[in-house]
Design an enzyme around this catalytic site. Structure first.
Site, PDB file in Angstrom:
ATOM      1  N   GLU A   1       0.835  -1.212   0.000  1.00  9.60           N
ATOM      2  CA  GLU A   1       0.000   0.000   0.000  1.00  9.60           C
ATOM      3  C   GLU A   1       0.869   1.262   0.000  1.00  9.60           C
ATOM      4  O   GLU A   1       1.819   1.365   0.772  1.00  9.60           O
ATOM      5  CB  GLU A   1      -0.890  -0.024   1.241  1.00  9.60           C
TER       6      GLU A   1
ATOM      7  N   SER B   1     -12.105  -0.486  -7.088  1.00 11.99           N
ATOM      8  CA  SER B   1     -11.769  -0.096  -8.447  1.00 11.99           C
ATOM      9  C   SER B   1     -12.858  -0.339  -9.476  1.00 11.99           C
ATOM     10  O   SER B   1     -12.632  -0.913 -10.533  1.00 11.99           O
ATOM     11  CB  SER B   1     -10.473  -0.793  -8.868  1.00 11.99           C
TER      12      SER B   1
ATOM     13  N   GLU C   1      -8.253   7.720 -17.111  1.00  9.40           N
ATOM     14  CA  GLU C   1      -8.560   8.158 -15.738  1.00  9.40           C
ATOM     15  C   GLU C   1      -7.740   9.395 -15.356  1.00  9.40           C
ATOM     16  O   GLU C   1      -8.243  10.335 -14.754  1.00  9.40           O
ATOM     17  CB  GLU C   1      -8.290   7.010 -14.753  1.00  9.40           C
TER      18      GLU C   1
ATOM     19  N   ASP D   1      -4.605  -0.471 -10.559  1.00  6.21           N
ATOM     20  CA  ASP D   1      -5.982  -0.954 -10.743  1.00  6.21           C
ATOM     21  C   ASP D   1      -6.183  -1.531 -12.139  1.00  6.21           C
ATOM     22  O   ASP D   1      -6.736  -2.613 -12.321  1.00  6.21           O
ATOM     23  CB  ASP D   1      -6.983   0.196 -10.543  1.00  6.21           C
TER      24      ASP D   1
END
Ligand code: ADP
Ligand code: MG
Length: 370
Positions: free
Chosen positions: A23, A115, A149, A161
């Protein structure tokens, strides 16, 4: 490019994803280890010859018109920007795009950190490639989806993602090196080991997530600069003593140890270890996010504690933080006990009931049969 004739219509899908571990490592040139969920966006696509194309979403109950061969950033906003943006980025990558009707339906929960946005983009991407009869490799399509995106929707996200949605495979994790986008599939099939990886949507109200995300990025850049490395991926734990600012040192420690944990999980699972052995690494990842990176909130901390107390082998928050989901690795016969423990902890605090489901590594984007 394939020489096959373009089919006139069909249905394509792309899944949401969950990150097993790794993360805030992506913007530090580090490692992530997501997998594709069984939840998917499905796009039914057909050429709209002689008129402007339309896009429809079952979740928005709306139709939006735009011309895929000419659409540019700024022309379409809202949910349809994820779709129009993918058409634009696909064209920008040099592929043919005609007028197209795209009917979208998705069971990926929106805004839970699973996602749903990449699922929409990747499903549209594989549909456009299928309609045009061109073959684009999964990493190429993931880059197109990410560009949609970043540059059309305007969300400054990393590429995890879209890579997970494109490269996912049943019973496999997607080990991604974000420095060069190389992918290695790693075996992870919880049910085959009498396990379940529960995904617990904390339904925590997301507060200040964007500002905090920017602040963490800035801290990581400051740490890398102070250590004289291109990115924190290149720093070692022994370097940390030279950082004088306590906050910056803790941020860097999270990223360095988290990258190590990802590699340890990959080594264990690739080496055929019992997946239960990753439990302590999941727990350590959570502590690091809570204490060093400071991105957890009470809803996720309580879910992690309750899952462990209920018998989970390891548990951590997954996703960018300040809400979102928790994952908990459990023996299959502890699933009900873990779920009840988390629900009870939420009820006790008067919080909305969390949504719990098994996260089983599933196939990445493709065409549906028929
Ligand atoms: P996440 O990707 O974590 O679910 P994001 O904020 O990145 O959250 O993306 C959510 C947005 O993606 C939604 O607000 C919507 O604009 C778009 N989206 C996702 N799924 C759909 C869908 N089925 N139909 C239309 N738009 C969708
Ligand atoms: Mg998203």
């Amino acid at each position: 490019m394939s020489t096959e004739p373009a089919p006139s219509a069909g249905a394509w899908f792309a899944p949401g994803r969950v990150n097993l571990i790794g993360e805030h490592t992506d913007y530090n040139d580090g490692f992530v280890l997501p997998f594709a969920l069984p939840h998917r966006a499905v796009v039914t696509a057909s050429a709209a010859a002689g008129r402007t194309g339309r896009v429809h979403s079952a979740q928005q109950d709306a139709v939006v018109e735009f011309s895929a061969p000419t659409v540019v950033p700024g022309e379409v906003t809202g949910w349809a920007a994820y779709v129009a943006g993918t058409c634009w980025a696909f064209r920008e990558a040099g592929h043919p795009v005609g007028e197209v009707d795209l009917w979208l339906d998705s069971d990926v929960p929106v805004g839970a950190g699973l996602s749903s946005s990449a699922a929409v983009e990747c499903a549209v991407g594989v549909a456009l490639a299928g309609l045009a009869g061109v073959s684009v490799d999964p990493t190429g399509l993931a880059r197109i989806a990410r560009r949609a995106e970043n540059e059309f929707v305007g969300a400054p996200t990393g590429g995890m993602d879209q890579m997970a949605s494109m490269h996912g495979r049943s019973g496999r994790l997607v080990f991604l090196d974000t420095r060069d986008d190389t992918v290695q599939l790693v075996p992870f099939d919880p049910p085959a080991h009498g396990l379940e990886l529960l995904v617990i949507d904390s339904r925590a109200p997301h507060a200040h997530a964007d500002g905090e995300y920017g602040a963490r990025r800035a801290d990581c850049e400051a740490a890398a600069a102070a250590l004289g490395v291109p990115a924190l991926r290149d720093a070692r734990l022994t370097d940390l003593a030279t950082l004088t600012d306590d906050r910056i040192r803790r941020r860097a420690r999270h990223v360095i140890t988290e990258n190590d944990r990802v590699r340890e999980v990959v080594a264990l699972l690739s080496g055929g270890a019992d997946p239960r052995e990753i439990g302590p690494l999941l727990d350590a990842s959570h502590r690091s996010m809570r204490d060093d990176f400071e991105i957890t909130v009470p809803h996720v901390d309580v879910a992690v504690q309750a899952a462990r107390a209920g018998g989970a082998i390891g548990a951590r928050m997954t996703g960018g933080g300040f809400g979102g989901c928790v994952i908990a690795l459990c023996d299959a016969d502890r699933v009900d006990a873990v779920t009840s423990a988390v629900r009870a902890a939420y009820t006790e605090r008067g919080w909305a009931e969390p949504v719990v489901f098994p996260g089983r590594p599933s196939d990445g984007a493709g065409r549906l049969p028929g």
